[in-house]
Design a protein around this motif. Structure first.
Motif, PDB file in Angstrom:
ATOM      1  N   MET A 155      -7.455  -0.805  -3.641  1.00 33.02           N
ATOM      2  CA  MET A 155      -7.367   0.625  -3.457  1.00 33.02           C
ATOM      3  C   MET A 155      -6.396   1.255  -4.445  1.00 33.02           C
ATOM      4  O   MET A 155      -6.568   2.399  -4.866  1.00 33.02           O
ATOM      5  CB  MET A 155      -6.918   0.943  -2.021  1.00 33.02           C
ATOM      6  N   LEU A 156      -5.383   0.531  -4.863  1.00 34.66           N
ATOM      7  CA  LEU A 156      -4.436   1.081  -5.829  1.00 34.66           C
ATOM      8  C   LEU A 156      -5.114   1.384  -7.158  1.00 34.66           C
ATOM      9  O   LEU A 156      -4.743   2.338  -7.845  1.00 34.66           O
ATOM     10  CB  LEU A 156      -3.258   0.130  -6.014  1.00 34.66           C
ATOM     11  N   ASN A 157      -6.117   0.572  -7.520  1.00 32.93           N
ATOM     12  CA  ASN A 157      -6.873   0.832  -8.744  1.00 32.93           C
ATOM     13  C   ASN A 157      -7.843   1.981  -8.563  1.00 32.93           C
ATOM     14  O   ASN A 157      -8.022   2.802  -9.474  1.00 32.93           O
ATOM     15  CB  ASN A 157      -7.623  -0.429  -9.182  1.00 32.93           C
ATOM     16  N   ASN A 163      -6.221   5.266  -8.882  1.00 33.56           N
ATOM     17  CA  ASN A 163      -5.604   5.486 -10.196  1.00 33.56           C
ATOM     18  C   ASN A 163      -4.081   5.413 -10.109  1.00 33.56           C
ATOM     19  O   ASN A 163      -3.355   6.184 -10.744  1.00 33.56           O
ATOM     20  CB  ASN A 163      -6.046   6.829 -10.790  1.00 33.56           C
ATOM     21  N   TRP A 164      -3.600   4.445  -9.342  1.00 30.50           N
ATOM     22  CA  TRP A 164      -2.165   4.214  -9.217  1.00 30.50           C
ATOM     23  C   TRP A 164      -1.740   2.915  -9.898  1.00 30.50           C
ATOM     24  O   TRP A 164      -0.685   2.368  -9.583  1.00 30.50           O
ATOM     25  CB  TRP A 164      -1.778   4.147  -7.731  1.00 30.50           C
ATOM     26  N   SER A 165      -2.510   2.436 -10.830  1.00 26.22           N
ATOM     27  CA  SER A 165      -2.211   1.137 -11.452  1.00 26.22           C
ATOM     28  C   SER A 165      -0.873   1.152 -12.171  1.00 26.22           C
ATOM     29  O   SER A 165      -0.149   0.144 -12.172  1.00 26.22           O
ATOM     30  CB  SER A 165      -3.326   0.766 -12.436  1.00 26.22           C
ATOM     31  N   LYS A 166      -0.534   2.269 -12.799  1.00 28.38           N
ATOM     32  CA  LYS A 166       0.710   2.321 -13.581  1.00 28.38           C
ATOM     33  C   LYS A 166       1.938   2.197 -12.692  1.00 28.38           C
ATOM     34  O   LYS A 166       3.013   1.803 -13.166  1.00 28.38           O
ATOM     35  CB  LYS A 166       0.773   3.605 -14.393  1.00 28.38           C
ATOM     36  N   TYR A 167       1.811   2.529 -11.394  1.00 23.81           N
ATOM     37  CA  TYR A 167       2.943   2.401 -10.482  1.00 23.81           C
ATOM     38  C   TYR A 167       3.144   0.965 -10.009  1.00 23.81           C
ATOM     39  O   TYR A 167       4.178   0.663  -9.397  1.00 23.81           O
ATOM     40  CB  TYR A 167       2.747   3.318  -9.275  1.00 23.81           C
ATOM     41  N   TYR A 168       2.186   0.096 -10.275  1.00 21.74           N
ATOM     42  CA  TYR A 168       2.290  -1.318  -9.918  1.00 21.74           C
ATOM     43  C   TYR A 168       2.506  -2.197 -11.147  1.00 21.74           C
ATOM     44  O   TYR A 168       2.757  -3.391 -10.989  1.00 21.74           O
ATOM     45  CB  TYR A 168       1.031  -1.785  -9.187  1.00 21.74           C
ATOM     46  N   GLU A 224       0.850  -1.187   0.000  1.00 17.83           N
ATOM     47  CA  GLU A 224       0.000   0.000   0.000  1.00 17.83           C
ATOM     48  C   GLU A 224       0.888   1.241   0.000  1.00 17.83           C
ATOM     49  O   GLU A 224       1.536   1.554   1.003  1.00 17.83           O
ATOM     50  CB  GLU A 224      -0.929  -0.006   1.208  1.00 17.83           C
ATOM     51  N   MET A 225       0.922   1.909  -1.125  1.00 16.01           N
ATOM     52  CA  MET A 225       1.756   3.098  -1.255  1.00 16.01           C
ATOM     53  C   MET A 225       1.066   4.308  -0.633  1.00 16.01           C
ATOM     54  O   MET A 225      -0.159   4.354  -0.515  1.00 16.01           O
ATOM     55  CB  MET A 225       2.062   3.369  -2.735  1.00 16.01           C
ATOM     56  N   ASP A 274      -9.345  -7.787  -4.088  1.00 20.85           N
ATOM     57  CA  ASP A 274      -8.442  -8.670  -4.819  1.00 20.85           C
ATOM     58  C   ASP A 274      -8.555  -8.519  -6.336  1.00 20.85           C
ATOM     59  O   ASP A 274      -8.047  -9.352  -7.073  1.00 20.85           O
ATOM     60  CB  ASP A 274      -8.732 -10.130  -4.437  1.00 20.85           C
ATOM     61  N   GLN A 275      -9.213  -7.483  -6.807  1.00 24.30           N
ATOM     62  CA  GLN A 275      -9.441  -7.344  -8.245  1.00 24.30           C
ATOM     63  C   GLN A 275      -9.116  -5.931  -8.693  1.00 24.30           C
ATOM     64  O   GLN A 275      -8.944  -5.020  -7.888  1.00 24.30           O
ATOM     65  CB  GLN A 275     -10.900  -7.662  -8.595  1.00 24.30           C
ATOM     66  N   GLY A 276      -9.036  -5.788 -10.017  1.00 27.04           N
ATOM     67  CA  GLY A 276      -8.894  -4.476 -10.611  1.00 27.04           C
ATOM     68  C   GLY A 276     -10.237  -3.968 -11.090  1.00 27.04           C
ATOM     69  O   GLY A 276     -11.279  -4.599 -10.896  1.00 27.04           O
ATOM     70  N   LEU A 277     -10.215  -2.828 -11.736  1.00 29.70           N
ATOM     71  CA  LEU A 277     -11.460  -2.263 -12.269  1.00 29.70           C
ATOM     72  C   LEU A 277     -11.981  -3.068 -13.450  1.00 29.70           C
ATOM     73  O   LEU A 277     -13.175  -3.055 -13.741  1.00 29.70           O
ATOM     74  CB  LEU A 277     -11.226  -0.811 -12.677  1.00 29.70           C
TER      75      LEU A 277
END
Length: 769
Positions: free
Chosen positions: A530-532, A535-540, A209-210, A359-362
């Protein structure tokens, strides 16, 4: 029968508006008398050859009976039993009329299905909607059997894949871990300790979690880098914006159990890779080649990777197997996590909101694999199948496998015979080389679904052109890129080939990666990470980039479009010996340096330098048979227009030239009827024709592929003997061509040539440097 036919003829004579009125209001209208008069209706009733009733009965019919026929026609337009009962309110109607009504309904439906199937009216659409409503009210068991789903026209529009029957089998939301397979031993996985999960690179990477401060650092601060040398990969550059991670060292021997592979892959990977290992006969590791071991060691840490030494002739298959293993391992772990949480949510008490199941993305797609040709996609899918088949007794179920082989396979008879091409050409262009394709792959419960809709897929395999056509451009109505919003692994294989196709497609794809979707697509937001949501998907996202060369455009993709918080690893081996050492003819090489203020001005500076200083030296008749090699198509068009304007004696060949034009240009150049020949690099890449008659060679710019330099120079040996004394070779370069120059002449000479501003003269004798 006369009444029934008369009723149908009456219905056909009405206009669409009149029939709509009959259906909606269910009553006689004044226009009825205008359309068909009584005598005409009587004639129709009397003219019936196959009537079941006697002529006496038909003659004794009265007007009220004609009205009952009208009501019978209305009954045929109704599909619901309630509307039929409401219509049948006439007390004077006899039981015989009711029997004839049922006969009329059955025969009308049969004749409509057989003889009038193509004359469907617009007024039947509401009836279809009523039928659809009744189908939705049917029990779930009947719908599961496919009784109505195959007839629903909406599925043809929404579903890209026609296998609606097996749709539920590949749905993550409706499956559970217990149903997966006995071999997976789900009970043992559930009893695993939290310490084992914490060591899993997948869990470490996705559960991180960033904070906003860390995201700001990645976006604004520059990366710190460190150098390291590995036994097989060579010189590596580790770079990261966040605080330095622990030093990564390659393992001499890898134990499969220590790699945290998904359980079936621990069994299948040694079997799949065994054939490749047996062909090398030098590796001590029973599971990986030295190259695979070091590459997978980096992949498994979820760092970005750039490997610019991938060639189809030598190590292409090794690399493909390695990233397919990493891809499948990631997808199986992600899906297993979702299925396990499904069971936990099912067992929890109602009314309890638990936030532990994110556990999922958008959107569902997790991996995007960009490959240049259909043959590459075919090999990837075959590797997936082999990796998922635990043993020969239990084969994996693959949907649409026959269709996939037909569309992505190749016909050996289509290959032209007796064509001598280099080995690297045969390796790159093997199989089906169509470059416009895209296919979704869903993997779940020992089954694989090919041609799955993108929003129901785990893996998308596509070419840059195939992605560009579906992403579209701004202003287009039909465009979609929401399925790229939650991509967790991006693999770009054979990136150098895209330079020969259209690099703009790759840039367009990168601009649409990991953007917020415009639609929800039925996602359960309580399960989205929460990362999705932030809108932090590109950092993962992990990016794996493989190429046969180091090029500034490929480097820009890795440097400007990759933001992985785990950092990046790039292989930066400098060639010690250039391709000039493979020139087999005695030939003087003159490297002429041009000075440019910046990178954007190189194009214009090179053109002016060529026109003012190089071309005048070759205008004499003595300097005939001059081949000008032009890597860029835009430079080729500019030179062609200039040659036409100056009325120079030349011919030109590019990748768009027809076969007749190619033969004519080669013949004119060989006989000396044309002094100059303009040749594009893409034509040489796709055709590899031998150009005979070359005496003077000009490289307008250094070739993209370093071995093209020696190939073009070695074409001179096809010229008649006795002319080698007049052979010349001139190369134009600038300080911005350092990478290409090092690949041609080697690193030592490159350093000398960049420091000195004078022209460099090299003389190659035979096969020495």
């Amino acid at each position: 029968m006369g009444k029934r036919r008369g009723g149908r003829e009456l219905l056909r004579t009405l206009s669409k508006k009149q029939r709509r009125h009959l259906r909606e209001f269910g009553e006689e209208h004044p226009f009825y008398d205008k359309v068909s008069g009584r005598p005409e209706a009587t004639q129709i009733c009397e003219l019936s050859e196959n009537s079941d009733k006697s002529s006496a009965e038909s003659d004794s019919e009265t007007e009220p009976e004609q009205a009952s026929v009208y009501h019978k026609l209305l009954a045929t337009l109704k599909t619901s039993p309630e509307s039929e009962s409401e219509e049948d309110d006439d007390e004077s109607e006899s039981e015989e009329a009711g029997e004839s009504e049922t006969e009329m309904d059955s025969e009308e439906s049969q004749e409509t299905g057989e003889a009038e199937g193509g004359e469907e009216d617009e007024n039947d659409i509401p009836d279809k909607e009523e039928a659809k409503d009744t189908a939705e009210q049917m029990p779930e068991e009947e719908q599961a059997n496919g009784a109505y789903t195959s007839c629903d026209p909406s599925h043809e529009v929404i579903e890209e894949f026609t296998d609606v029957k097996h749709e539920s089998e590949f749905s993550l939301e409706t499956n559970f871990m217990e149903e997966e397979s006995e071999d997976c031993n789900a009970d043992e996985r559930k009893s695993s300790t939290s310490q084992v999960f914490s060591e899993d690179p997948f869990k470490q990477h996705m559960d991180k979690e960033m904070e906003e401060k860390e995201v700001e650092k990645i976006s604004t601060l520059s990366k710190s880098s460190s150098q390291m040398k590995w036994p097989r990969l060579g010189q590596l550059t580790f770079s990261s914006t966040l605080e330095k991670h622990k030093t990564l060292k390659p393992d001499k021997e890898v134990d499969v159990k220590q790699l945290h592979l998904h359980k079936p892959l621990e069994i299948t990977w040694p079997k799949v890779n065994k054939q490749l290992l047996s062909s090398l006969n030098k590796t001590s590791d029973p599971c990986f080649t030295p190259l695979q071991r070091e590459l997978f060691c980096i992949m498994n840490t979820y760092r970005d990777l750039f490997y610019p030494e991938r060639t189809a002739l030598t190590n292409g298959e090794e690399i493909r197997l390695a990233y397919c293993l990493h891809t499948l391992n990631h997808v199986l772990k992600a899906n297993a996590q979702v299925l396990s949480n499904n069971a936990k949510r099912r067992d929890q008490k109602p009314g309890i909101d638990n936030d532990d199941y994110r556990d999922q993305g958008l959107t569902r797609p997790k991996v995007l694999m960009v490959v240049p040709f259909r043959e590459c996609a075919l090999r990837i899918v075959h590797i997936f199948i082999r990796l998922l088949e635990v043993n020969n007794e239990r084969k994996i179920d693959v949907s649409n496998k026959k269709r996939f082989k037909g569309e992505f396979g190749s016909n050996p008879e289509e290959k032209p015979p007796n064509l001598k091409r280099p080995e690297d050409y045969e390796a790159v262009f093997a199989g089906n080389i169509d470059d416009h394709f895209r296919i979704g792959v869903a993997i779940l419960q020992k089954s694989m679904r090919l041609y799955a809709p993108f929003y129901s897929s785990d893996i998308i395999i596509a070419s840059p052109l195939g992605m560009r056509t579906i992403i579209g451009a701004e202003g287009e109505k039909k465009r979609d890129f929401d399925f790229l919003s939650s991509i967790e692994i991006l693999i770009i294989d054979q990136a150098d080939i895209y330079l020969m196709q259209n690099w703009e497609h790759v840039l367009h794809l990168m601009k649409h990666m990991n953007l917020l979707p415009l639609d929800s697509h039925g996602v359960d937001f309580s399960r989205v990470r929460m990362l999705n949501l932030n809108n932090w998907s590109k950092y993962y996202r992990q990016t794996l980039l493989f190429s046969a060369l180091q090029d500034p455009q490929i480097n820009s993709i890795f440097n400007k479009h990759c933001f992985n918080y785990m950092g990046q690893v790039a292989v930066r081996n400098i060639p010690q010996i250039g391709s000039i050492s493979h020139v087999v003819v005695q030939l003087p090489h003159v490297f002429r340096r041009l000075e440019a203020e910046n990178l954007t001005s190189v194009i214009d500076t090179r053109f002016q330098f060529f026109v003012d200083k190089v071309l005048p030296e070759y205008r004499d008749a003595i300097m005939s048979h001059t081949l000008i090699y032009v890597p860029s198509y835009f430079d080729y068009v500019r030179l062609r227009n200039y040659f036409k304007k100056e009325e120079l004696n030349f011919v030109h060949i590019c990748e768009y030239t027809k076969k007749a034009g190619i033969c004519r240009a080669r013949r004119f150049f060989l006989k000396g009827e044309r002094q100059f020949l303009l040749l594009t690099e893409r034509f040489h890449f796709y055709k590899r024709y031998t150009i005979k008659g070359i005496r003077n060679l000009i490289f307008y710019e250094l070739p993209t592929y370093s071995h093209f330099y020696s190939e073009i120079c070695n074409m001179m040996k096809a010229t008649a003997s006795g002319m080698d004394a007049t052979w010349t070779c001139t190369v134009l370069y600038s300080k911005y061509d350092a990478q290409k120059l090092a690949a041609v002449v080697g690193i030592d000479r490159t350093a000398q040539m960049l420091q000195s501003k004078k022209n460099v003269h090299l003389f190659i004798t035979g096969e020495n440097e």
